[in-house]
Design an enzyme around this catalytic site. Structure first.
Site, PDB file in Angstrom:
ATOM      1  N   ARG A 115      -6.177   2.233  -5.070  1.00 32.94           N
ATOM      2  CA  ARG A 115      -5.075   2.556  -4.248  1.00 32.94           C
ATOM      3  C   ARG A 115      -4.705   3.892  -4.253  1.00 32.94           C
ATOM      4  O   ARG A 115      -4.236   4.353  -5.445  1.00 32.94           O
ATOM      5  CB  ARG A 115      -3.985   1.583  -4.516  1.00 32.94           C
ATOM      6  CG  ARG A 115      -2.573   1.783  -3.977  1.00 32.94           C
ATOM      7  CD  ARG A 115      -1.539   0.726  -4.427  1.00 32.94           C
ATOM      8  NE  ARG A 115      -0.221   0.793  -3.930  1.00 32.94           N
ATOM      9  CZ  ARG A 115       0.207   0.200  -2.812  1.00 32.94           C
ATOM     10  NH1 ARG A 115      -0.558  -0.607  -2.222  1.00 32.94           N
ATOM     11  NH2 ARG A 115       1.438   0.295  -2.186  1.00 32.94           N
ATOM     12  N   HIS A 142      -4.902  -0.136   5.541  1.00 33.12           N
ATOM     13  CA  HIS A 142      -4.457  -1.154   4.466  1.00 33.12           C
ATOM     14  C   HIS A 142      -5.325  -2.471   4.675  1.00 33.12           C
ATOM     15  O   HIS A 142      -4.346  -3.471   5.054  1.00 33.12           O
ATOM     16  CB  HIS A 142      -3.146  -1.391   4.722  1.00 33.12           C
ATOM     17  CG  HIS A 142      -2.586  -1.865   3.394  1.00 33.12           C
ATOM     18  ND1 HIS A 142      -3.282  -2.400   2.420  1.00 33.12           N
ATOM     19  CD2 HIS A 142      -0.948  -1.765   2.888  1.00 33.12           C
ATOM     20  CE1 HIS A 142      -2.411  -2.795   1.396  1.00 33.12           C
ATOM     21  NE2 HIS A 142      -0.956  -2.398   1.717  1.00 33.12           N
ATOM     22  N   GLN A 145      -4.141  -5.957   3.418  1.00 28.34           N
ATOM     23  CA  GLN A 145      -2.757  -6.483   3.820  1.00 28.34           C
ATOM     24  C   GLN A 145      -3.088  -6.961   5.309  1.00 28.34           C
ATOM     25  O   GLN A 145      -2.519  -8.146   5.425  1.00 28.34           O
ATOM     26  CB  GLN A 145      -1.814  -5.292   3.928  1.00 28.34           C
ATOM     27  CG  GLN A 145      -0.457  -5.532   4.694  1.00 28.34           C
ATOM     28  CD  GLN A 145       0.353  -6.544   3.727  1.00 28.34           C
ATOM     29  OE1 GLN A 145       0.555  -6.254   2.537  1.00 28.34           O
ATOM     30  NE2 GLN A 145       0.670  -7.976   4.329  1.00 28.34           N
ATOM     31  N   ASP A 237       7.512  -2.619   9.350  1.00 28.54           N
ATOM     32  CA  ASP A 237       7.280  -1.967   8.056  1.00 28.54           C
ATOM     33  C   ASP A 237       8.374  -0.936   8.011  1.00 28.54           C
ATOM     34  O   ASP A 237       9.194  -0.778   8.629  1.00 28.54           O
ATOM     35  CB  ASP A 237       5.991  -1.196   7.994  1.00 28.54           C
ATOM     36  CG  ASP A 237       5.585  -0.770   6.455  1.00 28.54           C
ATOM     37  OD1 ASP A 237       6.270  -1.181   5.476  1.00 28.54           O
ATOM     38  OD2 ASP A 237       4.617  -0.309   6.551  1.00 28.54           O
ATOM     39  N   CYS A 277       5.043  -6.239   5.539  1.00 26.36           N
ATOM     40  CA  CYS A 277       4.357  -6.283   4.395  1.00 26.36           C
ATOM     41  C   CYS A 277       5.098  -6.074   3.016  1.00 26.36           C
ATOM     42  O   CYS A 277       4.306  -6.304   1.852  1.00 26.36           O
ATOM     43  CB  CYS A 277       3.306  -5.086   4.633  1.00 26.36           C
ATOM     44  SG  CYS A 277       4.177  -3.336   4.687  1.00 26.36           S
ATOM     45  N   ARG A 305      -1.937 -12.465   0.155  1.00 26.50           N
ATOM     46  CA  ARG A 305      -2.487 -11.236  -0.638  1.00 26.50           C
ATOM     47  C   ARG A 305      -3.463 -11.671  -1.665  1.00 26.50           C
ATOM     48  O   ARG A 305      -4.647 -11.328  -1.684  1.00 26.50           O
ATOM     49  CB  ARG A 305      -1.535 -10.078  -1.001  1.00 26.50           C
ATOM     50  CG  ARG A 305      -0.755  -9.487  -0.034  1.00 26.50           C
ATOM     51  CD  ARG A 305      -1.927  -8.530   0.524  1.00 26.50           C
ATOM     52  NE  ARG A 305      -2.512  -7.275  -0.273  1.00 26.50           N
ATOM     53  CZ  ARG A 305      -1.799  -6.421  -0.815  1.00 26.50           C
ATOM     54  NH1 ARG A 305      -0.705  -6.062  -0.328  1.00 26.50           N
ATOM     55  NH2 ARG A 305      -2.219  -5.429  -1.797  1.00 26.50           N
TER      56      ARG A 305
END
Length: 318
Positions: A115, A142, A145, A237, A277, A305
């Site tokens: 990450r 991502h 996600q 988001d 998210c 996830r």
């Protein structure tokens, strides 16, 4: 269950998971179906220990609640072991070439999750590693996600090809991967962003081309009402993602008309679902009334996830 897809699983073993662009529609649907089965197995108190004796290195240059916990718990549930590696634990920050780190870790581990901000860093790590590399977030992507988002939508709606998802907010990495993922599974998607904050045209154009093959209609607009009209799912988001905190005040002004609230959601279908998210800033990009209301699926989405990442790790590492 999702429609069974004929996928040669031997072609998944050992691959990297950097972006959904690298995976076919059938492969993505296979991973989603696998995740659904893993979730059902866990709910019945079962979990296959197919990664027993395997180790995953988790390289974090950015902090995260959901990413660390879901990968670490996922490896444990599958019988494997996860190692958390912060910048303080690695020599990359002290000048060691990424190629050396990749080659050494390949002798110790069975997979690497990273990450970070830089897509180039992840790509270089993958080039030099002899083991699978999983992208857990970069500036442009991502993918884990997006898989969780797609799984949540399917759980709630039971389909993709007759649905429309609306993303309202910043054209960031989450928007990019959702665009690609939706196009791959044949789901219509419209992205609404303020002017100057649009999604990268490269990814938009790729999603449009994919949609021509899968039947997905991909649109971009600067009008949130247009995006949400008739939507089955509404996604947003934070307005200032990690690394853009210094732009908070500027973005609050630019995004002032893009808050997901009851006035905006009134244009969606009556049974729309709300996705985010996380982490979320209540009463900024979304009102508390919406994110904590009956349409919200954010906790299911966060849980998913865990399951999609288990599916990815099994496909690449088992």
């Amino acid at each position: 269950m999702l429609e069974e897809k004929s996928v040669d699983t031997s072609q998944l073993k050992g691959r990297d998971f950097l972006t959904l662009l690298d995976y076919s529609s059938d492969e993505i649907l296979y991973l989603l179906d696998s995740a659904m089965k893993l979730k059902q197995a866990q709910q019945q108190g079962e979990c296959p220990k197919v990664l027993a004796g395997k180790s995953l290195g988790m390289l974090f240059e950015n902090a995260s609640t959901r990413t660390r916990v879901s990968f670490e718990v996922g490896m444990t549930q599958l019988g494997g072991h996860a190692l958390f590696l912060s910048p303080r634990d690695l020599q990359i920050g002290r000048g060691e070439p990424i190629s050396d780190t990749a080659k050494v870790l390949s002798r110790y581990l069975d997979g690497i999750m990273i990450r970070t901000n830089s897509d180039e860093k992840v790509a270089e790590l993958a080039r030099h590693a002899d083991i699978p590399v999983i992208n857990a977030l970069t500036d442009n992507y991502h993918p884990c996600q997006a898989l969780a988002d797609l799984l949540t939508i399917y759980e709630q709606k039971g389909d993709y090809t007759k649905l429309k998802t609306a993303y309202v907010g910043d054209g960031n990495n989450v928007a990019h991967s959702l665009l690609i993922g939706a196009a791959k599974v044949g789901m219509d998607i419209t992205i609404a962003t303020p002017k100057g904050y649009e999604a990268n045209p490269e990814f938009v154009n790729k999603a449009i081309e994919i949609g021509k093959e899968t039947g997905a209609l991909v649109k971009v607009t600067n009008d949130p009402v247009e995006a949400v009209k008739g939507a089955d799912a509404i996604y947003t988001d934070v307005w200032a993602s990690m690394g853009f905190e210094e732009e908070q005040k500027k973005r609050e002004q630019a995004f002032s008309g893009f808050q997901v609230n009851q006035q905006l959601t009134a244009h969606a279908k009556d049974d729309y679902i709300f996705l985010h998210c996380l982490p979320a800033h209540r009463d900024e990009e979304v009102t508390a009334e919406v994110i904590d209301g009956k349409h919200s699926c954010i906790i299911d989405e966060a849980e998913n996830r865990l399951h999609v990442q288990k599916a990815v790790m099994i496909a690449l590492m088992a």
